[in-house]
Design an enzyme around this catalytic site. Structure first.
Site, mmCIF file in Angstrom:
data_model
loop_
_atom_site.group_PDB
_atom_site.id
_atom_site.type_symbol
_atom_site.label_atom_id
_atom_site.label_comp_id
_atom_site.label_asym_id
_atom_site.label_seq_id
_atom_site.Cartn_x
_atom_site.Cartn_y
_atom_site.Cartn_z
ATOM 1 N N HIS A 32 -5.998 -5.114 5.847
ATOM 2 C CA HIS A 32 -6.262 -5.977 4.518
ATOM 3 C C HIS A 32 -7.348 -6.840 4.599
ATOM 4 O O HIS A 32 -7.773 -6.873 5.636
ATOM 5 C CB HIS A 32 -4.909 -6.602 4.345
ATOM 6 C CG HIS A 32 -3.467 -6.089 4.188
ATOM 7 N ND1 HIS A 32 -2.715 -5.493 5.350
ATOM 8 C CD2 HIS A 32 -3.028 -5.214 3.309
ATOM 9 C CE1 HIS A 32 -1.856 -4.831 4.983
ATOM 10 N NE2 HIS A 32 -1.898 -4.429 3.717
ATOM 11 N N ASP A 63 -4.626 -8.026 11.920
ATOM 12 C CA ASP A 63 -4.849 -7.011 10.670
ATOM 13 C C ASP A 63 -6.027 -6.724 10.414
ATOM 14 O O ASP A 63 -6.872 -7.494 10.000
ATOM 15 C CB ASP A 63 -4.003 -8.005 9.628
ATOM 16 C CG ASP A 63 -3.651 -7.002 8.335
ATOM 17 O OD1 ASP A 63 -4.219 -6.052 8.137
ATOM 18 O OD2 ASP A 63 -3.154 -7.575 7.503
ATOM 19 N N SER A 91 -0.278 -1.890 -0.788
ATOM 20 C CA SER A 91 -0.471 -3.355 -0.508
ATOM 21 C C SER A 91 -2.096 -3.741 -0.768
ATOM 22 O O SER A 91 -2.558 -4.827 -1.023
ATOM 23 C CB SER A 91 -0.060 -3.750 0.841
ATOM 24 O OG SER A 91 -0.479 -2.944 1.953
#
Length: 454
Positions: free
Chosen positions: A432, A429, A181
């Site tokens: 990312h 998060d 990702s």
């Protein structure tokens, strides 16, 4: 050796001249018997004057030739350095084309410079293909300084990203990002960098292999920018692009052909694999997921990682067209999940962070040098086998950007519990990256490499 040759030639010439003039002196003495003293004096003066003149001329010639030789040697060394991955000599014209320079430049050693005039390179809301996982402004983030930072190498400038110039290089070609990702985030960044430069009617998005392969196509150029989901590079039980959150991770460390056949013929391939390996052991399967007679064994993470990269390297060596395909490997993307590493309270993370880490050379514990040593060793071995893979070292420059993650400002795929809502750190998060943001710089570096090689 050259100095010895010059010295020998000079001595030989001097001896020949000396012998010549002594012979002439003898002839003059014989032919002019009444003026012996005067003749000898005239001959000596002429002889010494000519010798001095010849010496001056010879020295001047040697200095000139040595200077020219040194200049050509310097140019040769400069050219060889400009092709080195670690010492790229990069500059830019007014039209952003790359030019060579004699100055050595490490693109990955530098600092972040706040630039709210030329950055961001695109607006989040203008990118039609923006991912909700990375659209921090859309999901409520108010401090937008993270969008305005430019990476500045210490000894050169990175050329400004030019979507049209890149598309010209991608005409009738495929650029494929292969990995997890984080690599998908870099792909989204690349799509957004190009998206705003292309009319809506001339671009499209396609999905293949149960959406494992996503293809962004620019019709006018017959160019594609693609992402292929392959988080561990080799086959694994996490290969489904949607349903891959499994309690136990299993890899077929010696199997890659299922994946490799889908990207091998691309013109540019950008790989990454790191985060999905971060556990003490990985279960390795010798056999097939479709059969029940396979052999399973728990293998230490570093060893299983090494096995997978060897399988990947062996595949590349045999199947990649070396005259066509350029290969890149992204180093690890750092995480900022432990705020105590940069001086905050234990238990905190990137949540509410709005400033960068200022400590030069900072490295968090989330980055594993041993894994990158395996990557570097694999690249080195491939180079000995005649295949060059460019390692883009984005780790250090990304380490400083603790404020660049989505934190809580992204789409939440699962409903949050009351406990999570009361403690935002628990669902922030810190892996990312917000877009526009850090991955745009990764792509500027990739862009620089693509143009440098062309």
């Amino acid at each position: 050796m050259e100095e010895q040759k010059i010295s020998y030639s000079f001595t030989t010439l001097k001896n020949k001249i000396n012998n010549f003039f002594m012979a002439k002196a003898h002839q003059l003495l014989v032919s002019v018997p009444g003026n012996t003293g005067t003749a000898i004096w005239d001959i000596k003066c002429s002889f010494h004057s000519l010798i001095v003149l010849l010496i001056v001329s010879l020295v001047a010639g040697v200095v000139y030739l040595s200077g020219e030789s040194g200049r050509f040697l310097f140019e040769d060394n400069s050219n060889s350095n400009s092709s080195s991955d670690n010492n790229l000599a990069i500059g830019s014209h007014e039209n952003d084309d790359l030019v060579s320079s004699s100055d050595k430049c490490n693109l990955f050693s530098g600092k972040w410079v706040f630039d709210n005039k030329s950055y961001p390179l695109y607006k989040e809301q203008d990118c039609k293909f923006m991912s909700d996982q990375l659209a921090c402004q859309k999901f409520g983030r108010k401090d937008l300084d993270y969008q305005h930072w430019r990476w500045q190498p210490h000894q050169c400038d990175i050329p400004r990203f030019n979507a049209t110039a890149l598309l010209e290089n991608l005409r009738n070609k495929r650029l494929v990002f292969v990995g997890d990702s984080l690599n998908r985030g870099q792909w989204v960044s690349m799509v957004c960098l190009i998206d705003t430069a292309v009319q809506s009617s001339l671009k499209s998005m396609h999905y293949r292999y149960n959406a494992s392969l996503i293809i962004f196509k620019v019709k006018d150029y017959n160019a594609t920018i693609e992402f292929y989901w392959e988080p561990l590079l080799v086959e694994s039980n996490s290969d489904d692009p949607v349903h891959h959150r499994l309690p136990e991770r299993i890899v077929r460390a010696n199997a890659i052909e299922k994946h490799g056949s889908r990207w091998t013929n691309a013109d540019f391939i950008v790989f990454n694999t790191y985060l999905w390996w971060r556990r003490p052991h990985i279960k390795v399967l010798w056999g097939s997921f479709e059969r029940s007679d396979g052999i399973y064994k728990e293998v230490k993470m570093l060893r299983s990682y090494e096995m997978a990269l060897k399988t990947w390297a062996d595949w590349l060596e045999i199947h990649v067209n070396r005259s066509k395909t350029q290969l890149f490997f992204m180093s690890m993307s750092p995480v900022h999940e432990r705020a105590e590493e940069w001086g905050k309270a234990k238990g905190e993370n990137c949540y509410s962070e709005t400033e960068q880490i200022q400590e030069e050379g900072y490295q968090g514990n989330g980055s594993d040098p041993k894994m990158m040593k395996i990557v570097e060793s694999t690249m080195h071995e491939l180079k000995h086998r005649g295949l060059n893979v460019h390692l883009l070292n984005i780790t250090q420059l990304s380490e400083y950007r603790k404020e660049g993650h989505p934190s809580i400002y992204r789409k939440q795929w699962d409903s949050l519990t009351e406990e999570q809502i009361a403690n935002p750190n628990s669902y922030a998060d810190c892996i990312h990256w917000c877009l526009p943001g850090v991955p745009d710089v990764w792509n500027e570096l990739l862009y620089t490499y693509i143009f440098n090689n062309y």
